[in-house]
Every structure is written in structure tokens, then in C-alpha cells.
Motif scaffolding. Structure first.
Motif, PDB file in Angstrom:
ATOM      1  N   TYR A 119      36.160 -14.411  46.753  1.00 27.87           N
ATOM      2  CA  TYR A 119      37.126 -14.172  47.593  1.00 27.87           C
ATOM      3  C   TYR A 119      37.165 -12.236  47.512  1.00 27.87           C
ATOM      4  O   TYR A 119      37.824 -11.278  47.388  1.00 27.87           O
ATOM      5  CB  TYR A 119      38.471 -14.441  47.927  1.00 27.87           C
ATOM      6  N   SER A 120      37.380 -11.983  45.968  1.00 33.16           N
ATOM      7  CA  SER A 120      38.407 -10.955  45.263  1.00 33.16           C
ATOM      8  C   SER A 120      37.290  -9.745  44.288  1.00 33.16           C
ATOM      9  O   SER A 120      36.631 -11.425  43.195  1.00 33.16           O
ATOM     10  CB  SER A 120      39.417 -10.910  44.651  1.00 33.16           C
ATOM     11  N   TYR A 121      37.227  -9.294  44.078  1.00 35.09           N
ATOM     12  CA  TYR A 121      36.190  -7.894  42.436  1.00 35.09           C
ATOM     13  C   TYR A 121      37.283  -7.749  42.212  1.00 35.09           C
ATOM     14  O   TYR A 121      37.414  -6.343  42.764  1.00 35.09           O
ATOM     15  CB  TYR A 121      35.165  -7.432  42.706  1.00 35.09           C
ATOM     16  N   ARG A 122      38.003  -7.446  40.913  1.00 33.81           N
ATOM     17  CA  ARG A 122      38.762  -6.702  40.397  1.00 33.81           C
ATOM     18  C   ARG A 122      38.563  -5.688  39.189  1.00 33.81           C
ATOM     19  O   ARG A 122      38.274  -7.006  38.350  1.00 33.81           O
ATOM     20  CB  ARG A 122      40.706  -7.060  40.416  1.00 33.81           C
ATOM     21  N   LEU A 123      37.697  -4.339  38.732  1.00 34.46           N
ATOM     22  CA  LEU A 123      37.538  -4.513  37.690  1.00 34.46           C
ATOM     23  C   LEU A 123      38.704  -3.319  37.229  1.00 34.46           C
ATOM     24  O   LEU A 123      39.117  -2.460  37.033  1.00 34.46           O
ATOM     25  CB  LEU A 123      36.031  -2.843  37.434  1.00 34.46           C
ATOM     26  N   PHE A 124      38.306  -3.611  35.472  1.00 31.03           N
ATOM     27  CA  PHE A 124      39.863  -3.074  34.968  1.00 31.03           C
ATOM     28  C   PHE A 124      38.989  -2.002  34.126  1.00 31.03           C
ATOM     29  O   PHE A 124      38.030  -3.524  33.066  1.00 31.03           O
ATOM     30  CB  PHE A 124      40.796  -4.135  34.533  1.00 31.03           C
ATOM     31  N   ARG A 125      38.875  -0.859  33.658  1.00 36.74           N
ATOM     32  CA  ARG A 125      38.580   0.209  32.382  1.00 36.74           C
ATOM     33  C   ARG A 125      40.027  -0.621  31.053  1.00 36.74           C
ATOM     34  O   ARG A 125      41.178   0.081  31.260  1.00 36.74           O
ATOM     35  CB  ARG A 125      38.379   0.751  32.763  1.00 36.74           C
ATOM     36  N   LEU A 126      39.713  -0.680  29.881  1.00 36.48           N
ATOM     37  CA  LEU A 126      40.812  -0.643  28.700  1.00 36.48           C
ATOM     38  C   LEU A 126      40.814   1.255  27.921  1.00 36.48           C
ATOM     39  O   LEU A 126      40.263   1.298  27.958  1.00 36.48           O
ATOM     40  CB  LEU A 126      40.129  -1.013  27.544  1.00 36.48           C
ATOM     41  N   GLY A 127      42.564   1.518  28.514  1.00 36.13           N
ATOM     42  CA  GLY A 127      42.702   2.939  28.327  1.00 36.13           C
ATOM     43  C   GLY A 127      43.097   2.824  27.147  1.00 36.13           C
ATOM     44  O   GLY A 127      43.191   1.866  25.990  1.00 36.13           O
ATOM     45  N   LEU A 128      43.659   4.058  26.746  1.00 36.91           N
ATOM     46  CA  LEU A 128      43.936   3.562  24.942  1.00 36.91           C
ATOM     47  C   LEU A 128      45.135   2.624  25.298  1.00 36.91           C
ATOM     48  O   LEU A 128      45.397   2.424  24.145  1.00 36.91           O
ATOM     49  CB  LEU A 128      45.001   5.657  25.332  1.00 36.91           C
ATOM     50  N   PHE A 129      46.282   2.681  25.780  1.00 42.14           N
ATOM     51  CA  PHE A 129      47.576   2.034  25.939  1.00 42.14           C
ATOM     52  C   PHE A 129      47.328   0.886  27.062  1.00 42.14           C
ATOM     53  O   PHE A 129      47.914   0.498  26.890  1.00 42.14           O
ATOM     54  CB  PHE A 129      48.325   2.750  26.217  1.00 42.14           C
ATOM     55  N   ASN A 130      46.278   0.628  27.747  1.00 41.15           N
ATOM     56  CA  ASN A 130      47.032  -0.409  28.835  1.00 41.15           C
ATOM     57  C   ASN A 130      45.652  -0.495  29.922  1.00 41.15           C
ATOM     58  O   ASN A 130      44.792   0.956  29.703  1.00 41.15           O
ATOM     59  CB  ASN A 130      48.187  -0.028  29.560  1.00 41.15           C
ATOM     60  N   TRP A 131      45.162  -0.940  30.771  1.00 46.77           N
ATOM     61  CA  TRP A 131      44.464  -1.755  31.461  1.00 46.77           C
ATOM     62  C   TRP A 131      44.296  -0.652  32.370  1.00 46.77           C
ATOM     63  O   TRP A 131      45.346  -0.660  33.249  1.00 46.77           O
ATOM     64  CB  TRP A 131      43.814  -3.039  31.735  1.00 46.77           C
ATOM     65  N   GLN A 132      43.239  -0.683  32.839  1.00 45.25           N
ATOM     66  CA  GLN A 132      43.443   0.423  34.259  1.00 45.25           C
ATOM     67  C   GLN A 132      42.590  -0.169  35.323  1.00 45.25           C
ATOM     68  O   GLN A 132      41.197  -0.089  34.919  1.00 45.25           O
ATOM     69  CB  GLN A 132      43.431   2.403  34.495  1.00 45.25           C
TER      70      GLN A 132
END
Length: 152
Positions: A119-132
Motif C-alpha cells: 500500500y505504501s513505499y517509503r525510502l529513507f536515506r541515512l544522513g550524518l545524524f538521522n534518517w531522511q
């Protein structure tokens, strides 16, 4: 093996229909257990483009609530995207605290599929301090890329 410094710049992921169909089939085949694996990708400008689907077996002792896999030689080189499904309606469609602590890849795609169908696709990129969060686009042979469904 060296690092791949350019993948942190990816601003979107495009997933062609055939790769989305492979992800959906893997999720449906393992439901109600969580499913997961990798998307092999290429980087074109600032866009990741999924080129292959590599499913992995869920070896978690709690497969209905967690996805765990053993790394094998099937894991594609970077740039790549780790993905897993959330199959419980009570599990959020984004990264859980457990996900944030345990995912070691730079990109994590959460596919919300409480009934075995995405139902849903969410991509997260690990940044220097958190996920974006990063947009996930679909692509068919007849249309321009359009954002895939995203639930909060």
C-alpha cells in the motif's frame, strides 16, 4: 573494497514495474511474515534506478514482526537499497525504532503491506545524524515517473 561516496547524493529512487511486481510477489508469498531483500541500483545524475530485485529469507525468530537476514554473496554492491515489509496494520509505514537501530545500509525502503499487498513505499536515506525521507517513483514503459503511494 572501498566506499561509494556518491550514493549519499541520491534525491529519489525509481522502481520500474517489473521490479515492483517482484517485490510484491515476494511479500505476498511470505505473508503474514515480513519479507525483505535488496534492490540493485544504478545512479543516474542524482537518481537511484532499481535494476534488479534480490529477495532474502527472513530468519527472524519473530518473522511476523521483524525481518532479519544473513548477508550472502547475493547482496548487490552499492549503490543498493535494502527493503523490508511491515505486515501488521499496527506497524507504522515508516521506519520503526528497531529499524533505525539495526539497519546498516545507507538506504532503507519500507513497504507497508498489512494484507500482503503493498500500500505504501517509503525510502529513507541515512544522513550524518538521522534518517531522511527520499521520494520513491514508479516507472512504466508508457508514462513518466510518478510518485508511488506513501502512507504516514
Amino acid at each position: 573494497m572501498g566506499t561509494v561516496p556518491f550514493s549519499h547524493r541520491a534525491r529519489a529512487l525509481t522502481v520500474p514495474d517489473d521490479i515492483r511486481d517482484a517485490i510484491a510477489a515476494h511479500i505476498a508469498a511470505t505473508h503474514p511474515h515480513e519479507a525483505g531483500g535488496y534492490l540493485a541500483c544504478t545512479l543516474q545524475d542524482d537518481q537511484l534506478y532499481a535494476t534488479d530485485h534480490v529477495p532474502l529469507e527472513n530468519v527472524s525468530p519473530r518473522p511476523r514482526r521483524r525481518f532479519a537476514a544473513t548477508a550472502t554473496d547475493q547482496v548487490p554492491p552499492e549503490p543498493r537499497v535494502f527493503y523490508h515489509s511491515h505486515t501488521s496494520a499496527s506497524t507504522p509505514s515508516g521506519l520503526t525504532g528497531t529499524d533505525r537501530r539495526n539497519i546498516r545500509d545507507r538506504f532503507a525502503l519500507v513497504v507497508f503491506a498489512p494484507h500482503g499487498e503493498p500500500y505504501s513505499y517509503r525510502l529513507f536515506r541515512l544522513g550524518l545524524f538521522n534518517w531522511q525521507e527520499v521520494p520513491v517513483m514508479g516507472e512504466t514503459s508508457h508514462e513518466e515517473p510518478a510518485r508511488l503511494p506513501r502512507l504516514i
